[in-house]
Scaffold this active site. Structure first.
Site, mmCIF file in Angstrom:
data_model
loop_
_atom_site.group_PDB
_atom_site.id
_atom_site.type_symbol
_atom_site.label_atom_id
_atom_site.label_comp_id
_atom_site.label_asym_id
_atom_site.label_seq_id
_atom_site.Cartn_x
_atom_site.Cartn_y
_atom_site.Cartn_z
ATOM 1 N N GLU A 205 -1.982 4.064 7.421
ATOM 2 C CA GLU A 205 -2.989 3.645 6.442
ATOM 3 C C GLU A 205 -4.256 3.247 7.201
ATOM 4 O OE1 GLU A 205 -1.577 1.520 3.187
ATOM 5 O OE2 GLU A 205 -3.513 0.684 2.599
ATOM 6 N N ARG A 206 -5.359 3.855 6.830
ATOM 7 C CA ARG A 206 -6.657 3.616 7.485
ATOM 8 C C ARG A 206 -6.611 3.956 8.974
ATOM 9 N NH1 ARG A 206 -8.853 3.659 2.612
ATOM 10 N NH2 ARG A 206 -8.026 2.021 1.292
ATOM 11 N N ASN A 248 1.604 -3.006 3.749
ATOM 12 C CA ASN A 248 2.068 -2.405 2.489
ATOM 13 C C ASN A 248 3.433 -1.827 2.833
ATOM 14 O OD1 ASN A 248 -0.266 -3.054 1.090
ATOM 15 N ND2 ASN A 248 -1.279 -1.151 1.678
ATOM 16 N N LYS A 325 2.335 -9.487 3.504
ATOM 17 C CA LYS A 325 1.295 -9.318 2.483
ATOM 18 C C LYS A 325 2.000 -9.478 1.145
ATOM 19 C CE LYS A 325 -1.901 -5.777 0.660
ATOM 20 N NZ LYS A 325 -2.617 -4.517 0.981
ATOM 21 N N GLU A 329 -2.797 -6.528 -3.925
ATOM 22 C CA GLU A 329 -2.901 -5.073 -4.103
ATOM 23 C C GLU A 329 -1.557 -4.440 -4.460
ATOM 24 O OE1 GLU A 329 -4.904 -3.763 -0.485
ATOM 25 O OE2 GLU A 329 -6.840 -4.202 -1.409
ATOM 26 N N ARG A 362 -0.374 -13.572 4.942
ATOM 27 C CA ARG A 362 -1.760 -13.128 4.840
ATOM 28 C C ARG A 362 -2.472 -13.779 3.656
ATOM 29 N NH1 ARG A 362 -2.908 -7.654 4.252
ATOM 30 N NH2 ARG A 362 -4.575 -7.492 5.772
ATOM 31 N N ASP A 403 -13.676 -7.778 2.712
ATOM 32 C CA ASP A 403 -12.706 -6.849 3.296
ATOM 33 C C ASP A 403 -13.299 -6.031 4.446
ATOM 34 O OD1 ASP A 403 -10.450 -5.407 3.709
ATOM 35 O OD2 ASP A 403 -10.672 -4.103 1.969
ATOM 36 N N GLU A 425 -7.983 -12.629 11.408
ATOM 37 C CA GLU A 425 -7.637 -11.195 11.373
ATOM 38 C C GLU A 425 -8.917 -10.368 11.393
ATOM 39 O OE1 GLU A 425 -4.641 -9.787 8.480
ATOM 40 O OE2 GLU A 425 -5.914 -8.061 8.065
ATOM 41 N N GLU A 431 -12.265 1.237 9.101
ATOM 42 C CA GLU A 431 -12.133 1.653 7.705
ATOM 43 C C GLU A 431 -13.481 1.771 6.996
ATOM 44 O OE1 GLU A 431 -9.623 -0.950 5.423
ATOM 45 O OE2 GLU A 431 -10.172 -0.030 3.514
ATOM 46 N N HIS A 559 -19.603 -3.205 0.461
ATOM 47 C CA HIS A 559 -18.655 -2.443 -0.343
ATOM 48 C C HIS A 559 -19.321 -1.404 -1.240
ATOM 49 C CE1 HIS A 559 -14.656 -1.593 -1.670
ATOM 50 N NE2 HIS A 559 -14.151 -2.715 -1.183
ATOM 51 N N TRP A 581 -13.186 -3.086 -7.392
ATOM 52 C CA TRP A 581 -13.071 -1.961 -6.471
ATOM 53 C C TRP A 581 -14.283 -1.032 -6.592
ATOM 54 C CZ3 TRP A 581 -7.135 -0.447 -7.081
ATOM 55 C CH2 TRP A 581 -6.370 -1.418 -6.404
HETATM 56 O O1 GCW Z 1 -8.991 -3.115 3.326
HETATM 57 C C1 GCW Z 1 -7.964 -3.021 2.456
HETATM 58 C C2 GCW Z 1 -7.507 -1.634 2.689
HETATM 59 C C3 GCW Z 1 -6.052 -1.437 2.423
HETATM 60 C C4 GCW Z 1 -5.278 -2.510 3.171
HETATM 61 C C5 GCW Z 1 -5.735 -3.865 2.685
HETATM 62 C C6 GCW Z 1 -5.065 -5.021 3.410
HETATM 63 C C7 GCW Z 1 -3.108 -2.404 4.148
HETATM 64 O O2 GCW Z 1 -8.301 -0.758 1.928
HETATM 65 O O3 GCW Z 1 -5.728 -0.156 2.853
HETATM 66 O O4 GCW Z 1 -3.896 -2.346 3.015
HETATM 67 O O5 GCW Z 1 -7.095 -4.006 2.910
HETATM 68 O O6 GCW Z 1 -5.682 -5.563 4.294
HETATM 69 O O7 GCW Z 1 -3.965 -5.367 3.065
#
Ligand code: GCW
Length: 734
Positions: A205-206, A248, A325, A329, A362, A403, A425, A431, A559, A581
């Site tokens: 992811e990313r 995730n 986490k 999300e 988190r 973010d 963090e 990303e 964003h 979003w």
């Molecule tokens: O920045 C967002 C990302 C998700 C990521 C989330 C997170 C792992 O778009 O892809 O998921 O943050 O930090 O949990």
């Protein structure tokens, strides 16, 4: 053939000005390197900052008498790693085999170990000094042992001795003196962890540097030798933990089958002081244990986690713990069962406590409520729990409240939870910063965060002091970085992205390090010792972050990236179900102006900061202009400090970002010949993409905002290359 090789090797150590006079030496050197198996190595970036290429001649002459043998007694895997790293490193740098010895018989011995592994070291009487440095700290001294001048690298732990060995190698890699050493170092933060968002199917992811480095299918039978190099690289900068799987999370990671795989990885990492952590899925007791609930207050659920922890520690005795986490999300969490974050974190912490494991919870939690400001969400959700988390729980907070944007103000939770162990963090993987296509040196941005003053205990209450324990004296401290590594040959996709991995480790070890110094070390170790070239590259690296902010999100914008993948601009985006979003939610452009009002007249998220930071941000006249549109909805004609209108200033920032990519390309081109042709060409290609993207950003964003501002572009800003409709029609490709 041999002669062509020789030239490029010489370029690598930057003796090109003297090529003719040292032709003969060069031939001998090349022969020696062939013998050592060094010169056949491609400059593909694989070796990172641990290239161990031959140093400039003058320095070799200085170093050689000081480095004649490596004395590492003892047979543990870590001691073996120290020995082989020093032998490989010194031999490569000095172009002459360095002997392994059991004892000191000549000047120039490098004696490394702990009081337990080495009688030479236990005999030094350094017990008190070493005790003060812990098992990860080390002492390096130039020393007279009997009649011999030696260098001692000592620690109370083998990890510390390894870090000391890498420190010593770095001194030579960066051409520092090694003849009169008296160094005492210990890490300022305890948990220095890379978080991999790696999925069990090998995708990341990313991730923008290929596939996951962990080949779950082949493990545990087959362990990629590359994992050892990954561990070496981490140890060389003091990173001591790695979370293997995505936050995730997939419950499967906790099955016995996968735990055996994890254990095989942990076995490779252990000698390098690198502990493994996992991201469990909160609902695993249901998915794996067949329970009806994952309610953290249900005794059966707690028992399931205890049993699972016992099982993990049986296989991985030094397992670090869980990174969680929860209720974010779409991830399950305690609130799924009408419990709170403390209930969830403390239940898991109790399961890990008997094994000294930790829970890293988190704080990236935000709800979708009508009229809600996402920037205020994590604080609202977590701050009320200050003082309630168990002693082996840490709360991991992103650098900013949204973010990982190109620029954010520091997260208001820093300084707001004095009785909680906060971990910072940051995101190495880019990303929102051009993936692995854009050159951006992130330690510069992380410095900004670390140096931000929260005023939590009056002036000089910086974020750095919040996380390193000097403000609140918490037991556990740490910094985490979302990894940017993958299966790409050069690990990070962009050669310069390696500097973000390097810099993360260096800052987690010492969060006071200036970014200029980090860059200088890295360039010397990775590219060249040419003073002029180092200066140029260093400047470009230090400028890069501001440049990216300029062409993506200047003046506090945030964003406004394309939805989903986040590559390229899409400030017009408004189609996601969740308001928060959608880019339009963040910039709030209208006829009057631009920006998110987070003052009393708006969401009042600014009130989460301490005075006087709060007041400075809240007042349009004192708000730093780089956060203007973060905190205020500002009229298009608002007069900036420059005397220009906000609209003109905005446009000029975008243009300045584009200009930077253009001059950077030229400056990089001029370094051809100093940098090996392979990496030079690869970076040049990336810089061309960066320029293309910067132009795209400028045009798309300005054309779109112009539909509200209805003002012309100021002089000095290039006319857009395409129409707004064209920019809207399809996303920038990467
Ligand atoms: O920045 C967002 C990302 C998700 C990521 C989330 C997170 C792992 O778009 O892809 O998921 O943050 O930090 O949990």
């Amino acid at each position: 053939m041999a002669c062509e090789h020789q030239t490029s090797n010489l370029k690598g150590v930057n003796l090109r000005h003297k090529r003719n006079s040292i032709g003969l030496i060069a031939c001998v050197t090349v022969a020696l390197q062939l013998f050592l198996g060094a010169s056949t190595k491609a400059e593909d970036g694989y070796r990172l900052w641990l290239r161990y290429e031959l140093l400039p001649k003058q320095m070799i002459a200085v170093y050689r008498p000081r480095v004649t043998s490596v004395v590492v007694t003892g047979k543990s895997a870590s001691l073996n790693a120290i020995r082989s790293e020093l032998v490989e490193g010194c031999t490569g740098l000095l172009g002459k085999p360095v002997a392994v010895a059991d004892t000191v018989v000549h000047d120039g011995a490098i004696v490394v170990g702990t009081p337990t592994s080495s009688s030479l070291i236990s005999g030094l009487g350094w017990q008190r000094q070493l005790a003060g440095l812990g098992t990860e700290g080390f002492r390096i001294r130039s020393f007279k042992l009997g009649h011999h001048s030696v260098t001692i690298i000592a620690s109370n732990g083998e990890a510390g001795a390894l870090y000391g060995a890498f420190y010593f190698l770095r001194l030579m890699q960066t051409l520092q003196p090694i003849d009169n050493l008296d160094v005492s170092e210990k890490p300022r933060l305890q948990l220095r962890v890379l978080d991999h968002w790696d999925n069990l199917d090998g995708s990341i992811e990313r991730g923008y540097a290929g596939r996951s480095l962990w080949d779950w299918k082949a493990l545990p039978e087959k362990v990629d030798p590359r994992l050892r190099d990954y561990a070496r690289a981490n140890a060389s900068v003091g990173i001591n933990g790695t979370t293997l799987n995505n936050v995730n999370a997939n419950s499967q990671i906790l099955t016995p089958e996968y735990l055996r795989k994890v254990a095989a990885v942990a076995d490779v990492f252990r000698p390098y002081g690198l502990r493994v952590y996992l991201s469990p899925r909160f609902s695993a007791p249901i998915e794996l244990g067949g329970l009806k609930t994952a309610d953290p207050l249900d005794p059966e659920v707690a028992a399931w986690w205890r049993k699972k922890s016992d099982e993990i520690y049986k296989m991985i005795p030094d397992f670090g713990g869980f990174l969680v986490k929860a209720n974010s999300e779409g991830q399950p969490g305690p609130r799924t069962y009408n419990r709170n974050h403390v209930d969830g974190a403390n239940m898991m912490a109790a399961a890990l406590a008997p094994h000294n494991g930790v829970v890293i919870w988190r704080a990236f939690v935000y709800d979708a409520k009508p009229g809600y400001d996402r920037a205020a969400a994590a604080y609202d959700n977590l701050q009320p729990f200050d003082g309630q988390f168990a002693s082996n729980v840490l709360l991991q907070v992103k650098n900013g409240p949204i973010d990982f944007q190109p620029r954010e103000p520091f997260h208001p939770l820093f300084g707001a939870m004095p009785k909680t162990q906060l971990v910072l963090e940051v995101q190495l993987t880019q990303e929102y910063l051009g993936f692995s296509n854009h050159l951006v040196f992130l330690p510069q941005m992380w410095r900004e965060i670390l140096d931000s003053d929260t005023y939590a205990n009056g002036p000089a209450s910086t974020v750095r002091k919040v996380i390193d324990g000097s403000l609140y004296h918490q037991r556990l401290t740490g910094m985490a970085g979302v990894a940017n590594t993958g299966s790409d040959r050069n690990w990070t996709g962009h050669h310069f992205a390696q500097a973000n991995w390097y810099g993360f480790g260096r800052l987690a070890w010492n969060p006071d390090l200036p970014s200029r110094r980090i860059a200088e070390e890295w360039i010397n170790m990775t590219f060249t010792h040419d003073v002029k070239a180092v200066g140029t590259i260093n400047r470009l690296m230090l400028e890069s972050h501001e440049a990216v902010v300029d062409y993506m999100t200047p003046l506090g914008l945030h964003h406004i990236m394309w939805g989903g993948h986040h590559y390229g601009p899409a400030p017009w985006w408004n189609t996601f179900d969740r308001d928060d979003w959608n880019p339009v939610y963040y910039h709030r452009a209208d006829e009057r102006g631009l920006g998110f009002d987070r003052t009393e007249t708006g969401s009042n998220a600014v009130s989460q900061y301490h005075a006087p930071v709060r007041d400075r941000f809240a007042n349009l006249n004192t708000c730093p202009e780089n956060f203007l549109l973060w905190f205020h909805h500002v009229p298009w004609d608002y007069r900036m400090r420059s005397g220009r209108t906000m609209w003109d200033e905005l446009a000029l920032h975008y243009q300045r970002g584009v200009d930077w990519t253009r001059t950077t390309r030229k400056e990089w081109d001029a370094l051809a010949g100093v940098i090996d042709s392979e990496r030079h060409a690869e970076v040049a290609k990336k810089l061309a993409i960066q320029e293309r993207d910067a132009i795209w950003w400028r045009d798309a964003v300005l054309l779109y905002f112009q539909t509200f501002s209805k003002r012309p572009l100021p002089a000095g800003v290039d006319q857009p290359a395409k129409s707004l409709a064209e920019y809207k029609a399809k996303s920038l490709s990467w």
